[in-house]
Scaffold this active site. Structure first.
Site, PDB file in Angstrom:
ATOM      1  N   GLN A 287     -64.093  -0.261 -12.532  1.00 53.49           N
ATOM      2  CA  GLN A 287     -65.355   0.198 -13.095  1.00 53.49           C
ATOM      3  C   GLN A 287     -65.560   1.672 -12.767  1.00 53.49           C
ATOM      4  O   GLN A 287     -65.676   2.060 -11.593  1.00 53.49           O
ATOM      5  CB  GLN A 287     -66.525  -0.633 -12.560  1.00 53.49           C
ATOM      6  CG  GLN A 287     -67.758  -0.426 -13.441  1.00 53.49           C
ATOM      7  CD  GLN A 287     -69.043  -0.908 -12.825  1.00 53.49           C
ATOM      8  OE1 GLN A 287     -69.277  -0.693 -11.638  1.00 53.49           O
ATOM      9  NE2 GLN A 287     -69.896  -1.530 -13.609  1.00 53.49           N
TER      10      GLN A 287
ATOM     11  N   TYR B 156     -77.737   4.283 -13.340  1.00 53.72           N
ATOM     12  CA  TYR B 156     -76.845   5.370 -12.921  1.00 53.72           C
ATOM     13  C   TYR B 156     -76.741   6.414 -14.036  1.00 53.72           C
ATOM     14  O   TYR B 156     -77.449   6.325 -15.047  1.00 53.72           O
ATOM     15  CB  TYR B 156     -75.495   4.793 -12.484  1.00 53.72           C
ATOM     16  CG  TYR B 156     -75.675   3.884 -11.276  1.00 53.72           C
ATOM     17  CD1 TYR B 156     -76.078   4.418 -10.045  1.00 53.72           C
ATOM     18  CD2 TYR B 156     -75.528   2.504 -11.369  1.00 53.72           C
ATOM     19  CE1 TYR B 156     -76.299   3.591  -8.938  1.00 53.72           C
ATOM     20  CE2 TYR B 156     -75.747   1.679 -10.267  1.00 53.72           C
ATOM     21  CZ  TYR B 156     -76.132   2.229  -9.056  1.00 53.72           C
ATOM     22  OH  TYR B 156     -76.361   1.422  -7.975  1.00 53.72           O
TER      23      TYR B 156
ATOM     24  N   ARG C  28     -70.282  -1.429 -19.605  1.00 50.62           N
ATOM     25  CA  ARG C  28     -71.356  -2.290 -19.098  1.00 50.62           C
ATOM     26  C   ARG C  28     -72.701  -1.632 -19.373  1.00 50.62           C
ATOM     27  O   ARG C  28     -72.912  -0.457 -19.037  1.00 50.62           O
ATOM     28  CB  ARG C  28     -71.192  -2.522 -17.597  1.00 50.62           C
ATOM     29  CG  ARG C  28     -72.068  -3.659 -17.086  1.00 50.62           C
ATOM     30  CD  ARG C  28     -71.815  -3.965 -15.629  1.00 50.62           C
ATOM     31  NE  ARG C  28     -72.094  -5.366 -15.334  1.00 50.62           N
ATOM     32  CZ  ARG C  28     -72.551  -5.833 -14.172  1.00 50.62           C
ATOM     33  NH1 ARG C  28     -72.780  -5.003 -13.167  1.00 50.62           N
ATOM     34  NH2 ARG C  28     -72.779  -7.119 -13.990  1.00 50.62           N
TER      35      ARG C  28
ATOM     36  N   GLY D 174     -71.311 -12.735 -10.538  1.00 53.30           N
ATOM     37  CA  GLY D 174     -71.348 -11.814  -9.408  1.00 53.30           C
ATOM     38  C   GLY D 174     -71.385 -12.538  -8.081  1.00 53.30           C
ATOM     39  O   GLY D 174     -70.354 -12.802  -7.470  1.00 53.30           O
ATOM     40  N   ARG D 175     -72.603 -12.912  -7.661  1.00 53.01           N
ATOM     41  CA  ARG D 175     -72.734 -13.487  -6.315  1.00 53.01           C
ATOM     42  C   ARG D 175     -71.863 -14.720  -6.108  1.00 53.01           C
ATOM     43  O   ARG D 175     -71.343 -14.922  -5.017  1.00 53.01           O
ATOM     44  CB  ARG D 175     -74.201 -13.798  -6.018  1.00 53.01           C
ATOM     45  CG  ARG D 175     -74.959 -12.551  -5.577  1.00 53.01           C
ATOM     46  CD  ARG D 175     -76.443 -12.703  -5.726  1.00 53.01           C
ATOM     47  NE  ARG D 175     -76.780 -12.878  -7.137  1.00 53.01           N
ATOM     48  CZ  ARG D 175     -78.015 -13.031  -7.593  1.00 53.01           C
ATOM     49  NH1 ARG D 175     -79.023 -13.056  -6.756  1.00 53.01           N
ATOM     50  NH2 ARG D 175     -78.230 -13.160  -8.885  1.00 53.01           N
TER      51      ARG D 175
HETATM   52  C1  8OZ Z   1     -75.676  -2.975  -5.272  1.00 54.88           C
HETATM   53  C2  8OZ Z   1     -75.627  -2.030  -4.266  1.00 54.88           C
HETATM   54  C3  8OZ Z   1     -75.105  -0.783  -4.544  1.00 54.88           C
HETATM   55  C4  8OZ Z   1     -74.641  -0.489  -5.811  1.00 54.88           C
HETATM   56  C5  8OZ Z   1     -74.907  -1.599  -9.380  1.00 54.88           C
HETATM   57  C6  8OZ Z   1     -73.067  -0.447  -8.338  1.00 54.88           C
HETATM   58  O1  8OZ Z   1     -76.028  -2.060  -9.275  1.00 54.88           O
HETATM   59  C7  8OZ Z   1     -74.196  -1.138  -8.170  1.00 54.88           C
HETATM   60  C8  8OZ Z   1     -74.706  -1.452  -6.817  1.00 54.88           C
HETATM   61  C9  8OZ Z   1     -75.217  -2.696  -6.538  1.00 54.88           C
HETATM   62  O2  8OZ Z   1     -74.349  -1.481 -10.474  1.00 54.88           O
END
Ligand code: 8OZ
Length: 369
Positions: A97, A183, A230, A325-326
């Site tokens: 990713q 992000y 994503r 995920g989890r």
């Molecule tokens: C949890 C903690 C830090 C980063 C995301 C890359 O939410 C993360 C992330 C998740 O996509």
């Protein structure tokens, strides 16, 4: 009806089942270099149809948390090569990713201790994760500076170069562009973080411009059939918000359709949280239809809180892949457990971020247990 356990194609990738390990930040790469322990962790999970690596910084500037891996130095590429070799030796497939955090960072993590970069100089009310004197902890993100338009080609080039070296040098089967969770690329798309008045702000077309430039560069670097993306249209993660996400994201997927991508990965709802958000309505089926109607043939990957039965329902409802995920943190043999309807191990939140093997490579599989 297709089953979760049937093979499927995602662009150039032939996947033996439809179960995907979602990208998961684990903060176990000291100095941003992947380790042998990470190779063991991913290899343990190689029975997934596809593994997506944790978010991996495309540049030092793209780094936003302590001990997350990178993909921009020779040592990082070599570190990843041992991971991809270990996964391939177990018969698996892994994409990485590609991540630029934008404003979700801290001066301590940035080159020269400078401010993080963002579309606009608006701080995110969110935390990052730092390690000081060996102890990990959360800290407020630093106020970013707004990127100059002439800096953007450099960021696009960083994405393209990381994509190329991921596939050619680090041995990945492909790449996923992280355009979700507040992000950099999500910041450019959404009005809550983007108040620019140049060609990268204002209209939907302008706000999607950087993302689409990045996607073209990455598809050229890795090959379009080895490139995924994503998206998280409505997540509130990292203080991100847009008042009108439906037309924005339908525009984005229509523009992505002709690129010939391997897959589109969509987080439905709040990342790791509620699937329905009363104050942020969104029609995810309409998003998939918009992509298909524009000719998009990539696999449609859904994510957020799925279990075996709901995942099978999603496949019957038109999804091609389901990312977990989890459950993948705690169940290296998740495919086998879902197939046999075996009970799942419970993930331990205390060991999600940072640390060593405990809570990382020591979750038992059925055979071992
Ligand atoms: C949890 C903690 C830090 C980063 C995301 C890359 O939410 C993360 C992330 C998740 O996509």
């Amino acid at each position: 009806m297709p089953s979760l356990f049937d093979p499927v194609r995602a662009g150039d990738l032939a996947l033996p089942n439809r179960i995907v390990m979602a990208p998961l930040t684990r903060n176990r790469a000291p100095g941003a270099v992947p380790t042998a322990l990470m190779a063991e962790y991913y290899a343990q999970r190689a029975s997934a149809g596809l593994l997506v690596s944790e978010g991996t910084a495309i540049s030092h500037q793209g780094q936003g948390y302590a001990d997350v891996p990178g993909l921009y130095s020779p040592a990082q590429l070599q570190g990843w090569k041992q991971v991809t070799d270990a996964v391939h030796a177990r018969g698996g497939r892994i994409v990485t990713q590609l991540w630029h955090v934008g404003r979700v960072s801290h001066v301590e993590l940035q080159p020269g201790g400078q401010a993080p970069v963002a579309p606009s100089a608006i701080a995110a009310k969110t935390k990052t994760f730092l390690i000081r004197d060996g102890a990990g902890g959360f800290a407020d993100t630093s106020t970013p500076r707004a990127l100059e338009a002439q800096e953007l080609p450099g960021i696009v080039a960083d994405f393209g170069r990381a994509a190329r070296s991921a596939v050619r040098e680090a041995g990945f089967d492909g790449v996923e562009v992280h355009a979700a969770n507040g992000y950099l690329l999500d910041q450019f798309m959404k009005l809550g973080a983007n108040q620019r008045t140049d060609a990268y702000g204002g209209s939907i077309e302008n706000r999607a411009r950087l993302l689409l430039e990045v996607m073209r560069a990455v598809a050229e670097g890795a090959g379009p059939g080895r490139t995924g993306i994503r998206l998280s249209p409505i997540t509130p993660a990292n203080d991100i918000h847009d008042p009108d996400p439906q037309p924005l994201f339908e525009y984005v997927v229509r523009q992505l359709a002709p690129l010939g991508l391997a897959y589109v990965h969509v987080i439905e709802g709040a990342t790791g949280g509620a699937r329905e958000l009363p104050d942020r309505p969104f029609d995810f089926d309409a998003l998939r239809r918009a992509y298909r109607e524009a000719g998009g043939q990539g696999a449609w990957m859904v994510n957020n809180g799925y279990e075996g039965a709901s995942a099978q329902q999603a496949i019957e409802g038109g999804a091609d892949l389901v990312a977990f995920g989890r459950s993948y943190i705690a169940n290296p043999d998740l495919v086998e457990r879902l197939r046999t309807e075996a009970p799942l191990n419970k993930p331990d939140r205390a060991t999600f971020y940072g640390g060593g093997a405990a809570g990382y490579t020591d979750y038992p599989s059925l055979q071992a247990g």
